[in-house]
Design a protein around this motif. Structure first.
Motif, PDB file in Angstrom:
ATOM      1  N   TYR A 195      10.061   5.819  -4.657  1.00 34.68           N
ATOM      2  CA  TYR A 195       8.808   4.813  -4.571  1.00 34.68           C
ATOM      3  C   TYR A 195       9.400   3.374  -4.393  1.00 34.68           C
ATOM      4  CZ  TYR A 195       6.072   9.133  -5.958  1.00 34.68           C
ATOM      5  OH  TYR A 195       5.652  10.028  -6.105  1.00 34.68           O
TER       6      TYR A 195
ATOM      7  N   GLY B 278       0.783   3.458 -10.619  1.00 32.88           N
ATOM      8  CA  GLY B 278      -0.195   3.966  -9.821  1.00 32.88           C
ATOM      9  C   GLY B 278      -1.401   4.218 -10.547  1.00 32.88           C
TER      10      GLY B 278
ATOM     11  N   ASP C  91      -5.232   2.073  -5.663  1.00 35.37           N
ATOM     12  CA  ASP C  91      -4.468   2.147  -4.561  1.00 35.37           C
ATOM     13  C   ASP C  91      -3.541   3.504  -4.554  1.00 35.37           C
ATOM     14  OD1 ASP C  91      -2.714   2.177  -2.231  1.00 35.37           O
ATOM     15  OD2 ASP C  91      -1.912   0.010  -2.755  1.00 35.37           O
ATOM     16  N   PRO C  92      -4.212   4.531  -3.844  1.00 35.82           N
ATOM     17  CA  PRO C  92      -3.395   5.754  -3.963  1.00 35.82           C
ATOM     18  C   PRO C  92      -1.948   5.804  -3.285  1.00 35.82           C
ATOM     19  CG  PRO C  92      -5.138   5.882  -2.146  1.00 35.82           C
ATOM     20  CD  PRO C  92      -5.064   4.542  -2.866  1.00 35.82           C
ATOM     21  N   THR C  93      -1.628   4.992  -2.690  1.00 33.55           N
ATOM     22  CA  THR C  93      -0.332   4.669  -2.017  1.00 33.55           C
ATOM     23  C   THR C  93       0.881   4.173  -3.010  1.00 33.55           C
ATOM     24  OG1 THR C  93      -0.524   2.227  -1.214  1.00 33.55           O
ATOM     25  CG2 THR C  93      -1.235   4.329   0.071  1.00 33.55           C
TER      26      THR C  93
ATOM     27  N   LYS D 294       1.220   8.012  -7.202  1.00 38.83           N
ATOM     28  CA  LYS D 294       0.389   9.029  -6.723  1.00 38.83           C
ATOM     29  C   LYS D 294      -0.824   8.644  -7.156  1.00 38.83           C
ATOM     30  CE  LYS D 294       3.286  13.212  -6.469  1.00 38.83           C
ATOM     31  NZ  LYS D 294       3.663  14.551  -6.810  1.00 38.83           N
ATOM     32  N   GLY D 295      -1.155   7.430  -7.441  1.00 43.80           N
ATOM     33  CA  GLY D 295      -2.432   6.923  -7.575  1.00 43.80           C
ATOM     34  C   GLY D 295      -2.753   7.290  -8.922  1.00 43.80           C
TER      35      GLY D 295
END
Length: 548
Positions: A147, A170, A175-177, A180-181
């Protein structure tokens, strides 16, 4: 409920016959396991005479003997070289901190044990001391190359105490990016944060508790860390771990941050791409006295040997332990764990009985494994996974049962970690047969896939399923079901109130048990192996173990 242990077996039989007012007709379509089967075992396992089923206590002896006795009565073979028990060598460490934790600097702060903080040590020595250990805020305490994230970048924490946030960047970022949100990764688990701080050489690690990202309140943290803790014995006597591991309340953390001139949304600050660890210019002092006890705990294992592919196995798991005797609430100090996890063990016993009574004998070996010390960090399943009785590369799947819920049958089923492996399709097949909806994690931010015994099987590559009832309760609806689960999590989880009662609704537990029995039956008749999805972090481990 208080009964003599000598009467418990009779009680279980009586409950099965009498039914305790529970109708079992609702679950007949799912399979042979009834609500009364489940309820009878819970009545025994969650009885006060088992004193909360903590390892190393008389409660362990009674619980494991009961499970082994049921295995023998059903006709299961002993699963470990003629024995129903697998020894699990552990050390019990009782950590007693000083009454206060002193924070000194431009501002002096005195924090109270249990009220403001909990700390412990895994180190097998008489005491540890942190004196004027510099405090540094390291965001989420995460090093995740995939990540592109490193909260310890350029940071030397030797001799220092690191303060980190629970969960991962996350969570609630919008922001799901980012990671993994809202779905927690393993980097969000407190176990990971302790391990990473030790790898970095920190003297101490303190996690800031916040209810929503932790998914449980401060009483859970306090109850889980205020008594003696169990660990698997290690050759280095755990000297590779931080001297101190612990938690502080959000209110206490805010005092530290304010003293360091940090205000506002601390989580938003820590998830910025350019975040760098922040020295708090404060020092921490606390002492911990340590008492140790070495003893053997036990997993309980029974098997039905496969008649054509006996070297291949399907493993059902459920942890038998709970928290034992702890802080008293309204005069009750026994943490009986009726749902957590007498329900799972009861389901395991129900499934075992269903297999023994089935006309079609399994081609593959069916293993029923009730593990110790889940509440202490998934220790029994970790020991099995690293000291397997049956070869890991020939273990077809793990089907785990933990906290099945006393809320009744549902129109949906939930897969923890949905999308990880091919076992999802087995659940989907069952759902189609019984007109059920399949959902993923109901609380993805809680990181549930890393919080029960299936995770240790996943870590060694075995496709692992943790399935439970959903929330759309038959006759009550989804909103009612959500409210019930929320109430349980807030008021009964790891509390003295998680008790057996004669009118508890076990139909949903039987529903889940029957579905898992059906899945195991199908797996036992096949020659193929379920695999991990291409995006799963566990696929490479499985491929390597299977020689792919």
């Amino acid at each position: 409920m208080k009964l003599n242990y000598s009467h418990l077996l009779a009680l279980a039989s009586a409950l099965t016959l009498a039914g305790c007012g529970t109708k079992t007709t609702e679950t007949k379509s799912f399979g042979p396991i009834t609500a009364d089967d489940i309820k009878g075992h819970i009545a025994v396992l969650a009885n006060d005479s088992l004193t909360g089923r903590k390892p190393f206590t008389s409660g362990e002896t009674k619980a494991t003997n009961y499970i082994a006795g049921q295995f023998k009565k059903m006709g299961l073979e002993p699963g470990n070289n003629g024995s129903y028990f697998q020894d699990v060598p552990m050390v019990e460490i009782a950590s007693t901190p000083t009454p206060t934790m002193e924070i000194t600097g431009k501002t002096n702060i005195s924090l109270k044990s249990l009220e403001d903080f909990v700390v412990l040590s895994r180190r097998e020595q008489d005491s540890v001391q942190l004196k004027n250990s510099p405090l540094v805020f390291a965001g989420y305490g995460v090093v995740a190359p995939e990540y592109h994230w490193n909260d310890y970048a350029g940071l030397d924490v030797k001799g220092k105490t690191v303060v980190v946030l629970v969960n991962d960047p996350g969570f609630k970022s919008g922001d799901p990016t980012i990671f993994k949100g809202d779905t927690m990764t393993y980097y969000g688990r407190w176990t990971y944060k302790y391990e990473e701080a030790a790898r970095q050489g920190a003297a101490g690690l303190i996690i800031v508790h916040q209810t929503e990202p932790a998914s449980y309140g401060w009483p859970v943290v306090k109850n889980s860390n205020s008594a003696a803790k169990l660990y698997l014995q290690q050759a280095d006597k755990h000297m590779g771990r931080c001297k101190m591991e612990g938690w502080i309340t959000e209110a206490a953390a805010n005092k530290l941050f304010a003293a360091a001139g940090i205000t506002g949304d601390i989580r938003a600050l820590a998830r910025k791409k350019d975040f760098k660890a922040i020295p708090l210019n404060l020092n921490l002092s606390v002492g911990i006295s340590i008492k140790r006890k070495y003893a053997m705990s036990h997993n309980v294992v029974g098997i039905i040997k496969g008649n054509t592919q006996p070297n291949e196995s399907i493993i059902y798991t459920a942890h038998w332990d709970h928290l034992g005797i702890g802080p008293a609430v309204k005069g009750d100090s026994i943490y009986n764990g009726a749902d957590d996890n007498a329900s799972g063990v009861a389901a395991l016993l129900g499934i075992a009985k269903a297999f023994t009574q089935s006309k079609d004998k399994p081609k593959r070996t069916i293993v029923f494994l009730s593990v110790t010390a889940e509440e202490q960090g998934l220790l029994g399943s970790e020991y099995y996974a690293t000291h397997p009785i049956f070869p890991i590369n020939k273990t077809v799947a793990n089907l785990n049962m933990d906290m099945l819920g006393p809320f009744g049958e549902t129109k949906d089923v939930s897969i923890t970690g949905k999308g990880q492996n091919d076992l999802d399709e087995y659940v989907a097949d069952q759902a189609k047969q019984f007109n059920l909806t399949v959902t993923g994690d109901t609380r993805p931010g809680a990181g549930s896939y890393y919080r029960s015994d299936h995770f240790n099987f996943a870590k060694v590559g075995v496709p692992a399923l943790d399935m439970n009832n959903g929330v759309d309760v038959v006759g009550k609806g989804a909103e009612w079901g959500k409210a019930q689960k929320k109430d349980f999590n807030e008021h009964n989880y790891h509390q003295v109130t998680d008790n057996y009662s004669a009118d508890m609704n076990c139909t949903g537990m039987a529903q889940a048990a029957n579905i898992l029995f059906n899945i195991g039956t199908k797996l036992a008749s096949e020659t193929t192996f379920p695999g991990w999805k291409p995006t799963s972090e566990f696929k490479a481990i499985r491929d390597k173990s299977r020689g792919k």
